[in-house]
Design an enzyme around this catalytic site. Structure first.
Site, PDB file in Angstrom:
ATOM      1  N   ARG A 167      -4.980 -11.934  11.028  1.00  0.00           N
ATOM      2  CA  ARG A 167      -5.308 -12.594   9.749  1.00  0.00           C
ATOM      3  C   ARG A 167      -4.101 -13.243   9.072  1.00  0.00           C
ATOM      4  NH1 ARG A 167     -10.555  -9.822   7.500  1.00  0.00           N
ATOM      5  NH2 ARG A 167     -11.732 -10.214   9.392  1.00  0.00           N
ATOM      6  N   SER A 183      -7.163  -0.462   5.079  1.00  0.00           N
ATOM      7  CA  SER A 183      -8.400  -1.010   5.638  1.00  0.00           C
ATOM      8  C   SER A 183      -9.249   0.025   6.384  1.00  0.00           C
ATOM      9  CB  SER A 183      -8.018  -2.156   6.604  1.00  0.00           C
ATOM     10  OG  SER A 183      -9.153  -2.727   7.197  1.00  0.00           O
ATOM     11  N   ASN A 231     -15.688  -4.563  -1.597  1.00  0.00           N
ATOM     12  CA  ASN A 231     -15.530  -5.638  -0.616  1.00  0.00           C
ATOM     13  C   ASN A 231     -15.902  -6.990  -1.206  1.00  0.00           C
ATOM     14  OD1 ASN A 231     -14.770  -4.856   2.267  1.00  0.00           O
ATOM     15  ND2 ASN A 231     -16.123  -3.191   1.654  1.00  0.00           N
ATOM     16  N   CYS A 290     -15.981   6.106   3.445  1.00  0.00           N
ATOM     17  CA  CYS A 290     -17.389   6.500   3.492  1.00  0.00           C
ATOM     18  C   CYS A 290     -17.705   7.347   4.723  1.00  0.00           C
ATOM     19  CB  CYS A 290     -18.273   5.244   3.498  1.00  0.00           C
ATOM     20  SG  CYS A 290     -17.696   3.977   2.354  1.00  0.00           S
ATOM     21  N   GLU A 323       0.866  -1.189   0.000  1.00  0.00           N
ATOM     22  CA  GLU A 323       0.000   0.000   0.000  1.00  0.00           C
ATOM     23  C   GLU A 323       0.897   1.231   0.000  1.00  0.00           C
ATOM     24  OE1 GLU A 323      -3.338   1.139  -0.126  1.00  0.00           O
ATOM     25  OE2 GLU A 323      -2.134   2.964  -0.084  1.00  0.00           O
ATOM     26  N   ASP A 370     -12.575  -0.386  -7.001  1.00  0.00           N
ATOM     27  CA  ASP A 370     -12.778   0.817  -7.813  1.00  0.00           C
ATOM     28  C   ASP A 370     -11.880   0.904  -9.043  1.00  0.00           C
ATOM     29  OD1 ASP A 370     -14.594   1.518  -5.889  1.00  0.00           O
ATOM     30  OD2 ASP A 370     -13.718   3.468  -5.437  1.00  0.00           O
TER      31      ASP A 370
HETATM   32  C1  LIG Z   1     -16.118  10.662   0.930  1.00  0.00           C
HETATM   33  C2  LIG Z   1     -16.466   9.299   0.422  1.00  0.00           C
HETATM   34  C3  LIG Z   1     -17.660   8.717   0.786  1.00  0.00           C
HETATM   35  C4  LIG Z   1     -17.982   7.444   0.309  1.00  0.00           C
HETATM   36  N1  LIG Z   1     -19.171   6.890   0.702  1.00  0.00           N
HETATM   37  C5  LIG Z   1     -19.492   5.637   0.285  1.00  0.00           C
HETATM   38  C6  LIG Z   1     -20.678   5.009   0.735  1.00  0.00           C
HETATM   39  O1  LIG Z   1     -21.439   5.585   1.526  1.00  0.00           O
HETATM   40  N2  LIG Z   1     -20.951   3.767   0.286  1.00  0.00           N
HETATM   41  C7  LIG Z   1     -20.125   3.082  -0.571  1.00  0.00           C
HETATM   42  O2  LIG Z   1     -20.406   1.938  -0.931  1.00  0.00           O
HETATM   43  N3  LIG Z   1     -18.961   3.648  -1.011  1.00  0.00           N
HETATM   44  C8  LIG Z   1     -18.635   4.903  -0.595  1.00  0.00           C
HETATM   45  N4  LIG Z   1     -17.449   5.484  -1.000  1.00  0.00           N
HETATM   46  C9  LIG Z   1     -16.590   4.746  -1.972  1.00  0.00           C
HETATM   47  C10 LIG Z   1     -15.646   3.784  -1.290  1.00  0.00           C
HETATM   48  O3  LIG Z   1     -14.871   4.447  -0.346  1.00  0.00           O
HETATM   49  C11 LIG Z   1     -14.754   3.149  -2.351  1.00  0.00           C
HETATM   50  O4  LIG Z   1     -15.580   2.524  -3.298  1.00  0.00           O
HETATM   51  C12 LIG Z   1     -13.783   2.136  -1.773  1.00  0.00           C
HETATM   52  O5  LIG Z   1     -12.848   2.767  -0.956  1.00  0.00           O
HETATM   53  C13 LIG Z   1     -13.063   1.393  -2.890  1.00  0.00           C
HETATM   54  O6  LIG Z   1     -12.125   0.540  -2.345  1.00  0.00           O
HETATM   55  P1  LIG Z   1     -10.881   0.046  -3.200  1.00  0.00           P
HETATM   56  O7  LIG Z   1     -10.094  -0.845  -2.310  1.00  0.00           O
HETATM   57  O8  LIG Z   1     -11.334  -0.476  -4.499  1.00  0.00           O
HETATM   58  O9  LIG Z   1     -10.067   1.361  -3.573  1.00  0.00           O
HETATM   59  P2  LIG Z   1      -9.406   2.530  -2.742  1.00  0.00           P
HETATM   60  O10 LIG Z   1     -10.177   2.816  -1.510  1.00  0.00           O
HETATM   61  O11 LIG Z   1      -9.205   3.634  -3.719  1.00  0.00           O
HETATM   62  O12 LIG Z   1      -7.999   1.922  -2.319  1.00  0.00           O
HETATM   63  C14 LIG Z   1      -6.988   1.657  -3.251  1.00  0.00           C
HETATM   64  C15 LIG Z   1      -5.664   1.754  -2.552  1.00  0.00           C
HETATM   65  O13 LIG Z   1      -4.661   1.357  -3.458  1.00  0.00           O
HETATM   66  C16 LIG Z   1      -3.506   2.126  -3.216  1.00  0.00           C
HETATM   67  N5  LIG Z   1      -2.664   2.097  -4.413  1.00  0.00           N
HETATM   68  C17 LIG Z   1      -2.966   2.574  -5.635  1.00  0.00           C
HETATM   69  N6  LIG Z   1      -1.962   2.359  -6.503  1.00  0.00           N
HETATM   70  C18 LIG Z   1      -0.992   1.720  -5.801  1.00  0.00           C
HETATM   71  C19 LIG Z   1       0.283   1.237  -6.135  1.00  0.00           C
HETATM   72  N7  LIG Z   1       0.766   1.350  -7.374  1.00  0.00           N
HETATM   73  N8  LIG Z   1       1.031   0.634  -5.169  1.00  0.00           N
HETATM   74  C20 LIG Z   1       0.544   0.498  -3.903  1.00  0.00           C
HETATM   75  N9  LIG Z   1      -0.663   0.961  -3.531  1.00  0.00           N
HETATM   76  C21 LIG Z   1      -1.430   1.549  -4.472  1.00  0.00           C
HETATM   77  C22 LIG Z   1      -4.058   3.509  -2.936  1.00  0.00           C
HETATM   78  O14 LIG Z   1      -3.119   4.290  -2.225  1.00  0.00           O
HETATM   79  C23 LIG Z   1      -5.313   3.178  -2.123  1.00  0.00           C
HETATM   80  O15 LIG Z   1      -5.062   3.242  -0.749  1.00  0.00           O
HETATM   81  C24 LIG Z   1     -17.083   6.754  -0.542  1.00  0.00           C
HETATM   82  C25 LIG Z   1     -15.877   7.348  -0.910  1.00  0.00           C
HETATM   83  C26 LIG Z   1     -15.556   8.604  -0.427  1.00  0.00           C
HETATM   84  C27 LIG Z   1     -14.231   9.217  -0.825  1.00  0.00           C
END
Ligand SMILES: Cc1cc2nc3c(=O)[nH]c(=O)nc-3n(C[C@H](O)[C@H](O)[C@H](O)COP(=O)(O)OP(=O)(O)OC[C@H]3O[C@@H](n4cnc5c(N)ncnc54)[C@H](O)[C@@H]3O)c2cc1C
Length: 455
Positions: A74, A42, A308, A46, A36, A286
């Site tokens: 884990r 983790s 998730n 939201c 990360e 995402d």
């Molecule tokens: C303000 C806000 C409110 C939200 N509210 C909701 C809600 O109410 N309900 C809902 O379902 N969703 C909500 N979301 C969306 C939700 O937070 C995201 O869909 C979720 O975080 C996606 O998870 P992810 O693991 O796919 O990606 P991310 O959370 O984007 O995590 C990806 C991680 O990968 C890391 N990364 C990227 N590239 C690299 C690399 N090359 N090397 C190492 N690490 C890397 C990044 O630093 C990041 O930490 C909200 C988002 C925000 C910002």
């Protein structure tokens, strides 16, 4: 590191940590290593609007696992502040840069899950690099915005974008006593939602003192080092700070450079096993696409709920199980002041864009029986396919009873229900919870009548 089988995960939030966890459940003796690039893993982004609003007091309440607890509870090895900079799917190797020390190392994998998430879109407006223009995505962003408000006591905030994050932030910043202006280029808030619903939201914004400027396009930001004004095609708005909330794009540069195929809206192309086009490489969350079960087409709806689930399935498949993720129906709920606003499936605008033959109906009812005190108005809109009467989507707004009702309709959509099927549902009734004909059933009966009239 040992010689056992190794899963490598890139990205340590919802998708990545779910993948690592489900893999370890299946293969306790194998290695699961998460890289990360940020300092936190983790967490629930939201809840960031509620942290900034001071409703959630401690940022640690947003965090599920630390690297230490992930290891202890884990068996997952997490390296924070480590960025994957290059991926070679043919050699099954990744180059990882240690962002603290500056050195890089090459690590091999047996299975790989890409969970690099999304990135807030930052349009190339003039002055976008000025100080005090924020995006909101991760813990660092939440801390920076809250610290700015706590220490500088700003008076005026401009939020660019009237989507759900813009709406949640308008509530959050009003809670902090700020004057809030929301600038939205469309003719309504909440993107493609139907106007019967967005009007309820817009009235609420007005009631709560949020200045909403619709059909207004930002052109640039001006200020002396720090942002002072937001320039739009409809005039200038003073701002002590700006929140840019105009959407999210998939973070796929690393994957793309490695020859991994991209799909809808530039997200990583995956099948229903979360496999990419490269052997033993999965993608989740995402950064990846999903199938929309109403249209049957690929879609990009970046949400934590999906991240998730996709992460879990990717981790299970990497661990040797045969799991599938069939898709999404586009269900989302948000709180805007004391309103609950939710959607599932297609809005009228979505159905139109899909070229479907549809009609919509809206009903206004109460959340509880009239004899029982404190019932609240609830507005329900259905989008229905002409002919067979398939439910294409539902939207709702009201002060109570919205979130659980939308889940009922999400279930109906998942099972391809018609409005007639919905009208026949055996839903619970007692005066404190619903009217004897639940708003879901009333809306279905009205839609059914309209369907029959159309022949
Ligand atoms: C303000 C806000 C409110 C939200 N509210 C909701 C809600 O109410 N309900 C809902 O379902 N969703 C909500 N979301 C969306 C939700 O937070 C995201 O869909 C979720 O975080 C996606 O998870 P992810 O693991 O796919 O990606 P991310 O959370 O984007 O995590 C990806 C991680 O990968 C890391 N990364 C990227 N590239 C690299 C690399 N090359 N090397 C190492 N690490 C890397 C990044 O630093 C990041 O930490 C909200 C988002 C925000 C910002």
């Amino acid at each position: 590191m040992g010689t056992s089988e190794r899963l490598v995960v890139i990205g340590g939030v919802a998708g990545g940590m779910s993948a690592a966890s489900s893999y370890k459940r299946l293969k306790p003796d194998a290695e699961a290593v998460v890289f990360e690039k940020d300092a936190h893993i983790s967490y629930g982004a939201c809840s960031l609007p509620y942290y900034i609003a001071d409703v959630v007091k401690d940022i640690h309440d947003l965090i599920g696992f630390t690297p230490e607890s992930a290891s202890k509870e884990r068996g997952i090895t997490v390296h924070i502040r480590h960025e994957a900079t290059k991926l070679d799917p043919e050699r099954k190797e990744i180059i990882i840069k240690d962002l603290e020390r500056g050195n890089s190392l090459t690590i091999g994998y047996d299975k790989l899950v890409i969970a690099t998430g999304g990135i807030p879109i930052v349009p190339p407006f003039g002055g976008v690099d000025l100080e005090n223009i924020f995006t909101i995505r991760n813990i660092g962003d939440g801390l920076a915005i809250k610290e700015f408000i706590d220490e500088r006591s700003p008076k005026r905030a401009v939020i660019v974008g009237g989507g759900y994050i813009g709406m949640e932030m308008s509530e959050s910043l009003r809670n902090r006593g700020l004057h809030v202006t929301v600038i939205e280029k469309m003719d309504r808030v909440l993107g493609s939602m139907d106007s019967d619903i967005t009007q309820v939201v817009e009235s609420k914004l007005k009631e709560m003192g949020v200045e909403l400027r619709k059909e207004t396009s930002v052109e640039s930001f001006i200020g002396d080092g720090k942002v002072e004004k937001v320039v739009t095609d409809k005039g200038e708005f003073p701002a002590d700070f700006v929140i840019l909330a105009v959407g999210v794009r998939p973070n796929t540069e690393l994957a793309e450079k490695a020859g991994i195929a991209m799909g809808v809206r530039g997200a990583i192309q995956i099948d229903n096993h979360l496999r990419t086009n490269k052997k033993d490489v999965y993608a989740a969350g995402d950064c990846a696409e999903a199938i929309h079960l109403v249209t049957g087409k690929k879609t990009y709806i970046p949400l934590g709920s999906t991240a998730n689930k996709q992460g879990r399935v990717a981790g299970e498949n990497a661990g040797g199980k045969d799991s599938t993720f069939e898709g999404v129906v586009g269900t989302a709920v948000t709180k805007i002041f004391d309103l609950e606003v939710a959607r599932t499936g297609l809005t009228s605008l979505d159905a139109k864009r899909e070229g479907l033959k549809y009609f919509s109906t809206t009903i206004r009812n109460r959340s509880r029986a009239s004899a029982y005190p404190s019932g609240k108005p609830i507005v329900v809109t259905y989008v229905v396919e002409k002919g067979r009467g398939r439910l294409l989507g539902a939207q709702m707004a009201g002060e109570e009873g919205v979130a659980h009702r939308i889940d009922t309709l999400a279930t109906a959509l998942y099972h391809n229900a018609t409005v007639e099927d919905v009208a026949r549902l055996d839903l619970a009734y007692a005066p404190p919870f619903a009217t004897v004909w639940d708003p879901i059933l009333i809306a279905a009966n009205v839609a059914l009548k309209k369907l029959k009239e159309q022949g």
